[in-house]
Design a protein around this motif. Structure first.
Motif, PDB file in Angstrom:
ATOM      1  N   VAL A   1       0.862  -1.173   0.000  1.00 41.67           N
ATOM      2  CA  VAL A   1       0.000   0.000   0.000  1.00 41.67           C
ATOM      3  C   VAL A   1       0.900   1.225   0.000  1.00 41.67           C
ATOM      4  N   TYR A   2       0.428   2.284  -0.632  1.00 40.28           N
ATOM      5  CA  TYR A   2       1.254   3.471  -0.793  1.00 40.28           C
ATOM      6  C   TYR A   2       0.476   4.712  -0.349  1.00 40.28           C
ATOM      7  N   LEU A   3       1.251   5.719   0.015  1.00 36.82           N
ATOM      8  CA  LEU A   3       0.666   7.026   0.293  1.00 36.82           C
ATOM      9  C   LEU A   3       1.556   8.060  -0.372  1.00 36.82           C
ATOM     10  N   GLN A   4       1.067   8.623  -1.447  1.00 36.75           N
ATOM     11  CA  GLN A   4       1.773   9.715  -2.131  1.00 36.75           C
ATOM     12  C   GLN A   4       1.366  11.016  -1.468  1.00 36.75           C
ATOM     13  N   MET A   5       2.344  11.734  -0.960  1.00 33.69           N
ATOM     14  CA  MET A   5       2.086  12.971  -0.235  1.00 33.69           C
ATOM     15  C   MET A   5       2.734  14.132  -0.965  1.00 33.69           C
ATOM     16  N   ASN A   6       1.924  15.037  -1.453  1.00 33.39           N
ATOM     17  CA  ASN A   6       2.401  16.214  -2.173  1.00 33.39           C
ATOM     18  C   ASN A   6       2.055  17.476  -1.398  1.00 33.39           C
ATOM     19  N   SER A   7       2.698  18.548  -1.762  1.00 32.85           N
ATOM     20  CA  SER A   7       2.436  19.857  -1.131  1.00 32.85           C
ATOM     21  C   SER A   7       2.458  19.745   0.392  1.00 32.85           C
ATOM     22  N   LEU A   8       3.487  19.114   0.889  1.00 35.03           N
ATOM     23  CA  LEU A   8       3.566  18.861   2.325  1.00 35.03           C
ATOM     24  C   LEU A   8       3.681  20.151   3.120  1.00 35.03           C
ATOM     25  N   LYS A   9       3.059  20.128   4.283  1.00 40.03           N
ATOM     26  CA  LYS A   9       3.050  21.275   5.182  1.00 40.03           C
ATOM     27  C   LYS A   9       3.678  20.864   6.513  1.00 40.03           C
ATOM     28  N   SER A  10       4.071  21.844   7.289  1.00 44.17           N
ATOM     29  CA  SER A  10       4.680  21.546   8.581  1.00 44.17           C
ATOM     30  C   SER A  10       3.722  20.753   9.473  1.00 44.17           C
ATOM     31  N   GLU A  11       2.431  21.009   9.324  1.00 40.68           N
ATOM     32  CA  GLU A  11       1.455  20.298  10.151  1.00 40.68           C
ATOM     33  C   GLU A  11       1.274  18.833   9.753  1.00 40.68           C
ATOM     34  N   ASP A  12       1.920  18.412   8.671  1.00 35.48           N
ATOM     35  CA  ASP A  12       1.905  16.993   8.294  1.00 35.48           C
ATOM     36  C   ASP A  12       2.981  16.212   9.047  1.00 35.48           C
ATOM     37  N   THR A  13       3.821  16.903   9.779  1.00 39.30           N
ATOM     38  CA  THR A  13       4.868  16.232  10.547  1.00 39.30           C
ATOM     39  C   THR A  13       4.251  15.290  11.569  1.00 39.30           C
TER      40      THR A  13
END
Length: 115
Positions: free
Chosen positions: A78-90
């Motif tokens: 399973v995958y999770l592509q994460m784009n436009s990451l923000k500091s709150e995604d930490t």
């Protein structure tokens, strides 16, 4: 039974990461798979989920339009592509496999987004 996450790391705000979760020891294609995350001092929260066949997908409002969950049942991944990451995604990101009464978790992978 094992779920092993990989792909975490340090990335600048606006950047991208792709997380992977490799499943073994059970028939993962029969399980709904999800990604959760837990930031310091906060509860674990659902980020994205995908049904066993991949037809049903949902996302937390905070990641809609930026993250994409997918799965490859032939590879048990399973995958999770994460784009436009923000500091709150930490957070520490966890892979979850669920088919009641069974519920499995990975050990987590750290994602740190610097602003």
């Amino acid at each position: 039974v094992q779920l092993v996450e990989s792909g975490g790391g340090l990335v600048q705000s606006g950047g991208s990461l792709r997380l992977s979760c490799a499943a073994s020891g059970f028939t993962s294609s029969r399980y709904a798979m999800s990604w959760y995350r837990q930031a310091p001092g906060k509860e674990r929260e659902l980020v994205a989920a995908i049904s066993s066949a991949g037809a049903g997908i949902n996302y937390a409002d905070s990641v809609k339009g930026r993250f994409t969950i997918s799965r490859d049942n032939a590879k048990n991944e399973v995958y999770l592509q994460m784009n436009s990451l923000k500091s709150e995604d930490t957070a520490v990101y966890y892979c979850n496999a669920r088919k009641l009464p069974y519920n499995y978790w990975g050990q987590g992978t750290q994602v740190t987004v610097s602003s």
